[in-house]
Design a protein around this motif. Structure first.
Motif, mmCIF file in Angstrom:
data_model
loop_
_atom_site.group_PDB
_atom_site.id
_atom_site.type_symbol
_atom_site.label_atom_id
_atom_site.label_comp_id
_atom_site.label_asym_id
_atom_site.label_seq_id
_atom_site.Cartn_x
_atom_site.Cartn_y
_atom_site.Cartn_z
ATOM 1 N N GLU A 209 0.834 -1.191 0.000
ATOM 2 C CA GLU A 209 0.000 0.000 0.000
ATOM 3 C C GLU A 209 0.867 1.238 0.000
ATOM 4 O O GLU A 209 1.972 1.245 0.560
ATOM 5 C CB GLU A 209 -0.905 0.013 1.247
ATOM 6 N N ASP B 286 -5.920 2.621 -4.963
ATOM 7 C CA ASP B 286 -7.364 2.425 -5.085
ATOM 8 C C ASP B 286 -8.053 3.635 -4.471
ATOM 9 O O ASP B 286 -8.020 3.825 -3.250
ATOM 10 C CB ASP B 286 -7.794 1.145 -4.370
ATOM 11 N N SER C 76 -5.592 6.108 -0.591
ATOM 12 C CA SER C 76 -4.672 5.197 -1.254
ATOM 13 C C SER C 76 -4.320 5.693 -2.657
ATOM 14 O O SER C 76 -5.178 6.201 -3.381
ATOM 15 C CB SER C 76 -5.294 3.806 -1.354
ATOM 16 N N GLU D 299 -10.957 4.205 -3.807
ATOM 17 C CA GLU D 299 -12.030 3.884 -2.875
ATOM 18 C C GLU D 299 -11.489 3.488 -1.499
ATOM 19 O O GLU D 299 -12.248 3.409 -0.533
ATOM 20 C CB GLU D 299 -12.881 2.729 -3.433
ATOM 21 N N ARG D 300 -10.196 3.250 -1.435
ATOM 22 C CA ARG D 300 -9.606 2.814 -0.180
ATOM 23 C C ARG D 300 -9.173 4.049 0.621
ATOM 24 O O ARG D 300 -8.283 4.790 0.184
ATOM 25 C CB ARG D 300 -8.425 1.883 -0.433
ATOM 26 N N THR D 301 -9.765 4.236 1.760
ATOM 27 C CA THR D 301 -9.517 5.431 2.549
ATOM 28 C C THR D 301 -9.829 5.147 4.012
ATOM 29 O O THR D 301 -10.331 4.080 4.359
ATOM 30 C CB THR D 301 -10.364 6.620 2.042
#
Length: 365
Positions: A116, A134, A131, A136-138
């Motif tokens: 990551e 991605d 991120s 959506e990755r938070t």
């Protein structure tokens, strides 16, 4: 550190960065290297920092610079973090995205798994991390100074500075008038220190004065009298007294030597100042604080063997425990030589250090 603190969630890992480095980084890119040693699984092997400006360099060369210390170690994964102001809106691309993805690719080409890479605007409670891999990755950071790791750092006697500049401020010279006033005292003390080498009783008295000052410094008390300051500067500036004062008996005494010699540096002229910087830096490194050690190494301006050695140690990130063994033996031999006593050899106790190693590749933040 002597305590093991387990960190699982990505937000907790990012919140741990200031404590792993020893200071809160700003406008920085940080790599956390997680090991896969079966005896110490998932241990933080190294934390490295560069300024964001360095991301403009050749990514292959920068990847090698950041990871060369762990090329021969078992590594499970690498986690990256960019620290800088956020984009103007949530739909904008993250800062330095092109450069960070190029660097990530170069690190993967070296055989590492980059799990990551995130971005945080600052290390405050509720700060949003995002991120680079991605969108959506938070998530949100906990208060970095109210985590189990923060509590463990404090309990071990470490201090996490609010900035790298705060660490470096320890090496700001004292008022010029104080330094000028002390010069004749230091010159006289240096002559006496050299003469004391050949006088066992005088040598013992000098080492006793240093031991008392180190113990006092470990408890936060530093010398204030000109004669005492000059006497201690002379002791740490003359070999073999300097080696005899090296301490690995306890974490408190390590901190005492580091704090005392850093304080004395502020009043000393060269080459005494470089001798003191080298001693302060070595003891910081023995404590596992390689960033402080690097700052101390840069505070010396004279090319002295111990200072050159310190810089090489910091660059190579040698294991502090191995250095503690060598330092303990050298101190015992120097003390025995000065006092006429037979040296005793003992395995130095392990001292607390920050999790993993820290490599700070640039002075400014």
């Amino acid at each position: 550190m002597t305590r093991t603190v387990k960190i699982g969630a990505m937000a907790d890992i990012f919140a741990a960065v200031p404590h792993l480095l020893g200071f809160v980084p700003h406008r920085s890119f940080v790599l956390i290297v997680v090991g896969s040693d079966p005896l110490q699984p998932n241990r933080t092997e190294m934390v490295a920092r560069v300024s964001l400006e360095q991301l403009a360099e050749d990514p292959t060369a920068l990847a090698q610079q950041l990871t060369h210390r762990v090329l021969d170690r078992p590594v499970r994964e690498i986690i990256g973090l960019a620290v800088c102001p956020p984009p103007p809106d949530t739909d904008s691309a993250l800062p330095y995205r092109t450069e960070i993805l190029a660097l990530t690719h170069a690190i993967r080409q070296l055989g590492f798994c980059v799990n990551e890479v995130g971005h945080v605007p600052d290390f405050i409670e509720g700060a949003r991390w995002r991120s680079y891999f991605d969108k959506e990755r938070t998530g949100q950071l906990p208060d970095p100074f109210a985590t189990p790791l923060a509590a463990a750092v404090v309990s071990e006697g470490f201090v996490t500075a609010r900035s790298r500049g705060e660490l470096a401020s320890a090496f700001i010279p004292a008022d010029p008038h104080d330094r000028i006033r002390l010069e004749p005292y230091i010159a006289s003390a240096l002559r006496q220190s050299r003469a004391d080498q050949a006088l066992p009783n005088a040598a013992r008295d000098r080492l006793t004065r240093a031991d008392v000052a180190i113990a006092a410094a470990a408890n936060g008390a530093l010398p204030t009298q000109d004669v005492e300051i000059a006497d201690l500067i002379a002791t740490f500036s003359v070999e073999p007294f300097r080696s005899a004062t090296f301490s690995v008996d306890s974490t408190d005494l390590l901190r005492g030597v580091q704090g005392l010699t850093t304080y004395l540096w502020r009043f000393a002229h060269e080459p005494c100042a470089s001798h003191l910087a080298a001693v302060a830096g070595l003891h910081a490194y023995l404590l596992g604080e390689s960033v402080r050690a690097g700052i101390a190494a840069n505070a010396g301006t004279v090319c002295l063997p111990l200072l050159v050695l310190l810089r090489r140690i910091v660059d190579a990130q040698l294991p502090p425990q191995e250095l503690r063994v060598v330092t303990s033996e050298g101190a015992a031999e120097a003390r025995a030589h000065l006092t006429g006593l037979t040296p005793t050899s003992a395995e130095p106790p392990a001292t607390a250090d920050r999790a993993g190693e820290t490599a700070d590749h640039l002075s400014p933040e």
